[in-house]
Design a protein around this motif. Structure first.
Motif, PDB file in Angstrom:
ATOM      1  N   GLY A 176      59.803  10.809  31.218  1.00  0.00           N
ATOM      2  CA  GLY A 176      59.904  10.708  32.674  1.00  0.00           C
ATOM      3  C   GLY A 176      60.924   9.653  33.066  1.00  0.00           C
ATOM      4  O   GLY A 176      61.755   9.860  33.956  1.00  0.00           O
ATOM      5  N   PHE A 177      60.867   8.523  32.354  1.00  0.00           N
ATOM      6  CA  PHE A 177      61.814   7.433  32.613  1.00  0.00           C
ATOM      7  C   PHE A 177      63.247   7.862  32.269  1.00  0.00           C
ATOM      8  O   PHE A 177      64.186   7.661  33.056  1.00  0.00           O
ATOM      9  CB  PHE A 177      61.414   6.204  31.794  1.00  0.00           C
ATOM     10  N   LEU A 178      63.424   8.469  31.084  1.00  0.00           N
ATOM     11  CA  LEU A 178      64.762   8.895  30.662  1.00  0.00           C
ATOM     12  C   LEU A 178      65.310  10.012  31.556  1.00  0.00           C
ATOM     13  O   LEU A 178      66.500  10.048  31.870  1.00  0.00           O
ATOM     14  CB  LEU A 178      64.726   9.364  29.205  1.00  0.00           C
ATOM     15  N   LEU A 179      64.417  10.917  31.973  1.00  0.00           N
ATOM     16  CA  LEU A 179      64.846  12.009  32.846  1.00  0.00           C
ATOM     17  C   LEU A 179      65.270  11.481  34.212  1.00  0.00           C
ATOM     18  O   LEU A 179      66.226  11.972  34.812  1.00  0.00           O
ATOM     19  CB  LEU A 179      63.714  13.036  32.995  1.00  0.00           C
ATOM     20  N   ALA A 180      64.565  10.444  34.694  1.00  0.00           N
ATOM     21  CA  ALA A 180      64.954   9.813  35.955  1.00  0.00           C
ATOM     22  C   ALA A 180      66.350   9.210  35.833  1.00  0.00           C
ATOM     23  O   ALA A 180      67.187   9.341  36.740  1.00  0.00           O
ATOM     24  CB  ALA A 180      63.937   8.740  36.342  1.00  0.00           C
ATOM     25  N   ALA A 181      66.612   8.556  34.691  1.00  0.00           N
ATOM     26  CA  ALA A 181      67.937   7.964  34.468  1.00  0.00           C
ATOM     27  C   ALA A 181      69.012   9.047  34.409  1.00  0.00           C
ATOM     28  O   ALA A 181      70.105   8.896  34.978  1.00  0.00           O
ATOM     29  CB  ALA A 181      67.928   7.146  33.177  1.00  0.00           C
ATOM     30  N   LEU A 182      68.704  10.167  33.723  1.00  0.00           N
ATOM     31  CA  LEU A 182      69.646  11.286  33.647  1.00  0.00           C
ATOM     32  C   LEU A 182      69.912  11.868  35.029  1.00  0.00           C
ATOM     33  O   LEU A 182      71.051  12.192  35.379  1.00  0.00           O
ATOM     34  CB  LEU A 182      69.093  12.367  32.715  1.00  0.00           C
ATOM     35  N   ALA A 183      68.858  11.984  35.832  1.00  0.00           N
ATOM     36  CA  ALA A 183      68.991  12.513  37.196  1.00  0.00           C
ATOM     37  C   ALA A 183      69.914  11.642  38.033  1.00  0.00           C
ATOM     38  O   ALA A 183      70.783  12.137  38.761  1.00  0.00           O
ATOM     39  CB  ALA A 183      67.615  12.617  37.847  1.00  0.00           C
ATOM     40  N   VAL A 184      69.728  10.325  37.922  1.00  0.00           N
ATOM     41  CA  VAL A 184      70.573   9.384  38.673  1.00  0.00           C
ATOM     42  C   VAL A 184      72.026   9.500  38.205  1.00  0.00           C
ATOM     43  O   VAL A 184      72.961   9.471  39.010  1.00  0.00           O
ATOM     44  CB  VAL A 184      70.054   7.937  38.516  1.00  0.00           C
ATOM     45  N   GLU A 185      72.212   9.649  36.880  1.00  0.00           N
ATOM     46  CA  GLU A 185      73.570   9.769  36.332  1.00  0.00           C
ATOM     47  C   GLU A 185      74.269  11.020  36.860  1.00  0.00           C
ATOM     48  O   GLU A 185      75.427  10.976  37.292  1.00  0.00           O
ATOM     49  CB  GLU A 185      73.500   9.812  34.803  1.00  0.00           C
TER      50      GLU A 185
END
Length: 197
Positions: A176-185
């Motif tokens: 969830g944390f990594l996917l949030a970072a990917l989404a922001v990127e």
């Protein structure tokens, strides 16, 4: 058939679809499903992703021009979609089986934007314009890459049995944390394309 274009398409689509990286996300999105239900979701997601990629390869630029949508806008929309899923994962809202909540994760976010995201759609459109007759090569490259992706995602059932329930909770929070970072990127790339280029 243009073999170099076929190889470029296959490699680009396979890398951007990131089958191995998406296995844990598939497990989270299909939590509580039986193996055959999970396989049906994967099958449907791959078919939809292939259809969308072929549509964009052959008519993507026409569609975007007609609707006056830029690639930057596509990236921002994809980023927002992924961010919403990531927030649900972090809050534990994906703990209940998705199928019981009547949500179809095969379409969103699995097929779009994870397997056929803005980057992949842009790439196939660009590859179509690289040579005089790339149509068959690009189509075969897309189908070939998605077939290998499908084979890899089918391993999700074996991995699910291996990590168990507690491992699933840890994986959900971490992803969830990594996917949030990917989404922001993805979203920030779209913002830069729209406002800073």
């Amino acid at each position: 058939m243009d073999i170099p274009i076929l190889i470029q398409t296959f490699i680009a689509v396979f890398v951007l679809a990131d089958a191995v990286g998406n296995i844990p996300i598939v497990l989270v999105l299909t939590k509580g499903m039986m193996p055959d239900q999970r396989n049906k979701v994967i099958d449907k997601a791959i078919i939809i992703a292939i259809a969308v990629l072929l549509l964009f390869a052959f008519a993507g630029q026409i569609i975007l021009n007609y609707l006056e949508i830029s690639i930057g806008s596509l990236r921002i929309a994809g980023g927002i979609l992924l961010l919403l899923i990531a927030l649900q994962m972090l809050r534990g809202e994906l703990d209940q089986p998705i199928i019981e909540e009547e949500r179809d994760v095969a379409i969103t976010p699995l097929a779009l934007p994870l397997l056929a995201g803005p980057g992949t759609l842009t790439t196939v459109m660009l590859l179509m314009s690289k040579s005089q007759s790339p149509h068959i090569a690009v189509a075969v490259g897309i189908v070939g890459a998605m077939f290998i992706t499908w084979l890899i995602l089918r391993l999700a059932n074996l991995i699910d049995q291996w990590i168990g329930a507690e491992g699933g909770v840890i994986v959900t929070q971490l992803l969830g944390f990594l996917l949030a970072a990917l989404a922001v990127e993805i979203g920030s790339t779209g913002i830069r394309e729209l406002f800073l280029s």
